[in-house]
Write a protein that holds these residues in place. Structure first.
Motif, PDB file in Angstrom:
ATOM      1  N   VAL A  77       5.716  94.998 -43.883  1.00  0.00           N
ATOM      2  CA  VAL A  77       4.538  94.571 -43.128  1.00  0.00           C
ATOM      3  C   VAL A  77       4.175  93.150 -43.530  1.00  0.00           C
ATOM      4  CG1 VAL A  77       2.128  95.066 -42.584  1.00  0.00           C
ATOM      5  CG2 VAL A  77       3.701  96.948 -43.057  1.00  0.00           C
ATOM      6  N   LEU A  78       3.789  92.336 -42.539  1.00  0.00           N
ATOM      7  CA  LEU A  78       3.333  90.978 -42.843  1.00  0.00           C
ATOM      8  C   LEU A  78       1.822  90.931 -43.028  1.00  0.00           C
ATOM      9  CD1 LEU A  78       5.490  88.774 -40.457  1.00  0.00           C
ATOM     10  CD2 LEU A  78       5.502  88.746 -42.938  1.00  0.00           C
ATOM     11  N   ASP A  79       1.092  91.401 -42.013  1.00  0.00           N
ATOM     12  CA  ASP A  79      -0.364  91.298 -42.057  1.00  0.00           C
ATOM     13  C   ASP A  79      -0.951  92.436 -41.246  1.00  0.00           C
ATOM     14  OD1 ASP A  79      -2.990  90.574 -42.203  1.00  0.00           O
ATOM     15  OD2 ASP A  79      -2.835  88.860 -40.863  1.00  0.00           O
ATOM     16  N   ASN A  80      -1.463  93.427 -41.920  1.00  0.00           N
ATOM     17  CA  ASN A  80      -2.011  94.612 -41.266  1.00  0.00           C
ATOM     18  C   ASN A  80      -0.961  95.244 -40.355  1.00  0.00           C
ATOM     19  OD1 ASN A  80      -4.360  94.142 -42.655  1.00  0.00           O
ATOM     20  ND2 ASN A  80      -5.327  93.052 -40.982  1.00  0.00           N
ATOM     21  N   ASP A  81      -1.133  95.186 -39.031  1.00  0.00           N
ATOM     22  CA  ASP A  81      -0.209  95.844 -38.114  1.00  0.00           C
ATOM     23  C   ASP A  81       0.877  94.926 -37.574  1.00  0.00           C
ATOM     24  OD1 ASP A  81      -1.459  98.265 -38.370  1.00  0.00           O
ATOM     25  OD2 ASP A  81      -2.829  97.918 -36.710  1.00  0.00           O
ATOM     26  N   PHE A  82       0.982  93.703 -38.086  1.00  0.00           N
ATOM     27  CA  PHE A  82       2.045  92.804 -37.668  1.00  0.00           C
ATOM     28  C   PHE A  82       3.255  93.064 -38.560  1.00  0.00           C
ATOM     29  CE2 PHE A  82      -0.279  90.449 -34.596  1.00  0.00           C
ATOM     30  CZ  PHE A  82      -1.592  90.477 -35.036  1.00  0.00           C
ATOM     31  N   ILE A  83       4.368  93.382 -37.917  1.00  0.00           N
ATOM     32  CA  ILE A  83       5.505  93.922 -38.642  1.00  0.00           C
ATOM     33  C   ILE A  83       6.580  92.861 -38.850  1.00  0.00           C
ATOM     34  CG2 ILE A  83       7.234  95.761 -38.591  1.00  0.00           C
ATOM     35  CD1 ILE A  83       4.305  96.676 -38.790  1.00  0.00           C
ATOM     36  N   GLN A 104      -0.806 106.129 -46.076  1.00  0.00           N
ATOM     37  CA  GLN A 104       0.619 106.349 -46.332  1.00  0.00           C
ATOM     38  C   GLN A 104       1.429 106.005 -45.091  1.00  0.00           C
ATOM     39  OE1 GLN A 104      -0.513 107.424 -49.902  1.00  0.00           O
ATOM     40  NE2 GLN A 104       1.650 107.722 -49.453  1.00  0.00           N
ATOM     41  N   PHE A 105       2.710 105.711 -45.298  1.00  0.00           N
ATOM     42  CA  PHE A 105       3.647 105.577 -44.188  1.00  0.00           C
ATOM     43  C   PHE A 105       4.011 106.959 -43.654  1.00  0.00           C
ATOM     44  CE2 PHE A 105       4.631 101.284 -45.767  1.00  0.00           C
ATOM     45  CZ  PHE A 105       4.803 100.598 -44.565  1.00  0.00           C
ATOM     46  N   GLY A 106       4.294 107.030 -42.362  1.00  0.00           N
ATOM     47  CA  GLY A 106       4.773 108.257 -41.755  1.00  0.00           C
ATOM     48  C   GLY A 106       5.623 107.949 -40.539  1.00  0.00           C
ATOM     49  N   VAL A 107       6.212 108.989 -39.978  1.00  0.00           N
ATOM     50  CA  VAL A 107       6.999 108.878 -38.745  1.00  0.00           C
ATOM     51  C   VAL A 107       6.224 109.577 -37.638  1.00  0.00           C
ATOM     52  CG1 VAL A 107       9.172 109.456 -37.598  1.00  0.00           C
ATOM     53  CG2 VAL A 107       9.166 108.797 -40.022  1.00  0.00           C
ATOM     54  N   TYR A 108       5.988 108.874 -36.529  1.00  0.00           N
ATOM     55  CA  TYR A 108       5.227 109.416 -35.415  1.00  0.00           C
ATOM     56  C   TYR A 108       6.097 110.324 -34.544  1.00  0.00           C
ATOM     57  CZ  TYR A 108       0.893 106.746 -36.011  1.00  0.00           C
ATOM     58  OH  TYR A 108      -0.302 106.267 -36.472  1.00  0.00           O
ATOM     59  N   ALA A 109       5.468 110.987 -33.584  1.00  0.00           N
ATOM     60  CA  ALA A 109       6.168 111.935 -32.728  1.00  0.00           C
ATOM     61  C   ALA A 109       7.234 111.276 -31.869  1.00  0.00           C
ATOM     62  CB  ALA A 109       5.162 112.677 -31.846  1.00  0.00           C
ATOM     63  N   ASP A 110       7.106 109.983 -31.597  1.00  0.00           N
ATOM     64  CA  ASP A 110       8.112 109.281 -30.797  1.00  0.00           C
ATOM     65  C   ASP A 110       9.176 108.601 -31.655  1.00  0.00           C
ATOM     66  OD1 ASP A 110       6.706 107.181 -31.875  1.00  0.00           O
ATOM     67  OD2 ASP A 110       6.008 106.364 -29.964  1.00  0.00           O
ATOM     68  N   GLY A 111       9.171 108.886 -32.961  1.00  0.00           N
ATOM     69  CA  GLY A 111      10.193 108.368 -33.862  1.00  0.00           C
ATOM     70  C   GLY A 111       9.883 107.046 -34.508  1.00  0.00           C
ATOM     71  N   ARG A 112       8.800 106.383 -34.083  1.00  0.00           N
ATOM     72  CA  ARG A 112       8.500 105.081 -34.682  1.00  0.00           C
ATOM     73  C   ARG A 112       7.881 105.248 -36.066  1.00  0.00           C
ATOM     74  NH1 ARG A 112       2.743 103.692 -33.202  1.00  0.00           N
ATOM     75  NH2 ARG A 112       2.052 105.436 -31.922  1.00  0.00           N
ATOM     76  N   LEU A 113       8.106 104.260 -36.888  1.00  0.00           N
ATOM     77  CA  LEU A 113       7.551 104.233 -38.231  1.00  0.00           C
ATOM     78  C   LEU A 113       6.177 103.582 -38.179  1.00  0.00           C
ATOM     79  CD1 LEU A 113       8.383 104.905 -41.153  1.00  0.00           C
ATOM     80  CD2 LEU A 113       9.210 102.567 -41.332  1.00  0.00           C
ATOM     81  N   GLN A 114       5.193 104.190 -38.828  1.00  0.00           N
ATOM     82  CA  GLN A 114       3.827 103.685 -38.759  1.00  0.00           C
ATOM     83  C   GLN A 114       3.034 104.267 -39.916  1.00  0.00           C
ATOM     84  OE1 GLN A 114       1.971 101.377 -38.096  1.00  0.00           O
ATOM     85  NE2 GLN A 114       1.436 101.489 -35.941  1.00  0.00           N
ATOM     86  N   TRP A 115       1.837 103.716 -40.121  1.00  0.00           N
ATOM     87  CA  TRP A 115       0.994 104.249 -41.182  1.00  0.00           C
ATOM     88  C   TRP A 115       0.263 105.500 -40.688  1.00  0.00           C
ATOM     89  CZ3 TRP A 115      -4.029 104.204 -39.499  1.00  0.00           C
ATOM     90  CH2 TRP A 115      -4.375 103.252 -38.529  1.00  0.00           C
TER      91      TRP A 115
END
Length: 601
Positions: free
Chosen positions: A470-476, A555-566
């Motif tokens: 992660v660079l800055d909050n939600d900017f990846i 925490q990091f997790g994996v969403y229902a569509d497979g993307r990686l996100q907090w």
């Protein structure tokens, strides 16, 4: 080409404008107003597919002058049976204005853009000159424009961009177009445009383009990485290299079942590709001989949507071999459950992630691939709660905060499951006790993160995985930097009889790390239904994200569509997928790792 049961739905934010333009080279008064307009839904047919065109463009400015600009967002979504559909993006309507300029951009994701204009008045030789100066926010994020031109007076149709392609997939492929319309400020008398109108819609029509793909050259690699050009496509024993490229931003993917070239993001005809194939290396492992890509992957800048085979990396014990993308040879049956092999560890043991009662294909929705749902920690108002185990809350030191004293909520769920389903059923002897699970709580302090606390109490703090991805909050970060290494002994959770790590586990079970998700083909904020870790259900990883400024652990997790996100530590209960390691001396009784013939222990 078959076109049965094909449906293409194109959702377009319609461009419907009614403009009366007060114009300006020497005019001293403003007579024209823009009007808000809504577009009615339209439909079109392309090769038997149904195209639904709907949406609206807000157009509420008044007193429109030369120099005025507006931007329209156009979303095209196609669903069907994986067939390429050719189309043109067009404007249809009436234009009474001398000229309207347009510029078209295209992106694979939605971008928040808007136009703002400021009216200007100057006096030249006693004549008042009126115009507008406009700017577009986030224009740089749209990349390079793909088409531009002008709609001249009395036009009723204009092809904004031609010979576009979209794949009508089951889940829906999406393209985003952004059209900037400009009433230009010309160095001439524009008074003839007063009270003129421009109106119409943006829609699609069939294109006669063919999806031709030209293979310009094929190169075969040897065991040491040298490539030789050939005229033949290789058979078994080779894998497509990341060096392979295609024009028009298309992504080459090799269909190993049918020995043919597939392409992702094919949007233009006449695409040219250069293909590099690596000779697979045969490696003897606990699973027998497996074929491994000799090219060590170092760039992780996109999701792995195809089967990228077995890759190699480095962990604490040496060379590890991991499966990436839409893997088809990593199914294993153990203890009455189906598991997916994440990797063969450097120690020779097999790292597994739980995948339910029966083995299912990669794109299936597997609600039973989680043992339950749980919060990571039911309380999260302290830095301590990013821990799989944690220490003293409201402390004034990092060491007290992250001492491994108390079990997290999710650890207790995993421990109980392991005790009931592995230990008490007599399977514990097959499980390795030396391999650990990394809960990386190293602190990363950079200006990019915005979180520069020291990891205790309620100080806003970013942790190691946050800094890598992660660079800055939600900017990846575009290029991820995953690792199989765990830099702090305190964070490497191992069984209490192990000879390494923190030796704090009562049972040798944990969770997957965010790094392992990246290695497997996941990517931040990018949906990926194809790779083997996606189960259509959100689930936790073991990796901390940060402690948020508004006082909660993330925490990091994996969403229902497979993307990686907090995932928020105590916000919602998410899926729990146990990870275990099988001993390096177990016997594989049967199988080749495929869904119909999984390895059996």
């Amino acid at each position: 080409m078959k076109r049965k049961n094909k449906k293409l739905i194109v959702i377009v934010s319609c461009l419907l404008l009614v403009i009366s333009v007060s114009l300006a080279y020497y005019i001293g008064q403003i007579l024209i107003n823009g009007e808000g307009a809504k577009g009615n839904a339209t439909t079109a047919k392309i090769k038997g597919a149904t195209l639904t065109v709907e949406g609206k463009l807000e157009f509420n400015d008044s007193d429109i002058l030369p120099g005025y600009k507006t931007i329209s967002s156009i979303k095209v979504t196609a669903t069907g049976n994986n067939e390429l559909i050719p189309y043109n993006l067009i404007w249809k309507g009436t234009n009474g204005i001398s000229k309207i300029n347009y510029t078209v951009y295209k992106t694979s994701s939605e971008i928040n853009v808007s136009a703002s204009c400021e009216k200007k008045a100057t006096v030249q030789n006693g004549v008042q000159i009126l115009n507008e100066e406009c700017s577009i926010t986030n224009l740089d994020n749209l990349g390079s424009f793909i088409a531009s031109g002008s709609i001249i007076k009395n036009s009723t149709k204009e092809i904004l961009t031609s010979d576009e392609f979209i794949t009508a997939t089951n889940d829906g492929d999406t393209k985003y177009y952004y059209v900037i319309l400009e009433y230009p400020n010309l160095d001439e008398d524009q008074s003839s445009d007063m009270d003129a109108t421009f109106e119409g819609i943006v829609t699609v029509e069939e294109s006669n383009a063919t999806s031709d793909i030209n293979i310009m050259a094929v190169y075969l690699g040897d065991e040491v990485g040298n490539y030789t050009e050939t005229t033949d496509i290789p058979g078994s024993g080779y894998i497509l290299s990341e060096k392979s490229t295609c024009s028009n931003n298309a992504v080459p993917v090799w269909d190993y079942n049918n020995s043919g070239l597939l392409t992702k993001n094919l949007t233009k005809s006449g695409t040219s590709c250069y293909l590099y194939f690596n000779k697979l290396k045969t490696v003897n492992t606990i699973l027998g001989n497996i074929e491994v890509n000799p090219e060590v992957k170092t760039i992780f800048d996109k999701a792995a949507i195809a089967d990228e085979g077995v890759q190699s990396g480095i962990d604490e014990d040496g060379t590890t071999y991991y499966w990436r993308g839409a893997a088809t040879t990593n199914y294993l049956k153990f203890a009455g459950y189906c598991w997916r092999i994440v990797r063969i560890n450097g120690s020779g043991t097999i790292r597994l992630i739980y995948s339910g009662n029966t083995c299912q294909p990669n794109t299936a929705i597997l609600k039973d691939a989680v043992i339950s749902v749980s919060a990571f920690n039911s309380i999260s108002l302290d830095n301590a709660y990013v821990g799989y185990m944690y220490g003293t809350t409201d402390s004034n030191t990092y060491e007290e905060t992250h001492a491994n004293i108390n079990n997290s909520t999710i650890k207790e769920v995993l421990d109980e499951w392991y005790k009931t389903n592995i230990l008490e059923k007599g399977y514990d002897g097959y499980v390795a006790k030396e391999d650990g699970f990394c809960n990386d709580r190293t602190i990363i302090k950079t200006a990019e993160t915005g979180y520069v606390g020291d990891g205790y109490n309620k100080l806003p703090t970013s942790y190691g995985p946050f800094g890598r991805f992660v660079l800055d909050n939600d900017f990846i970060k575009k290029n991820m930097n995953p690792t199989f290494l765990c830099s702090q002994v305190n964070d490497l959770f191992t069984y209490n009889l192990a000879t390494k790590g923190n030796k704090m586990l009562s049972y040798p079970v944990g969770l997957i790390t965010v790094d392992e998700v990246i290695f497997a083909g996941g990517y931040s904020q990018v949906a990926n239904a194809n790779y083997y870790l996606n189960i259509g259900v959100p689930f936790w990883t073991m990796s901390p994200y940060h402690y948020h400024v508004e006082y909660y652990a993330v925490q990091f997790g994996v969403y229902a569509d497979g993307r990686l996100q907090w995932l928020l530590g105590n916000e919602i209960e998410h899926g729990v997928r146990p990870v275990i390691n099988l001993r390096s001396d177990i016997q594989i009784l049967d199988g080749d790792g495929t869904i119909d013939n999984p390895y059996v222990v």
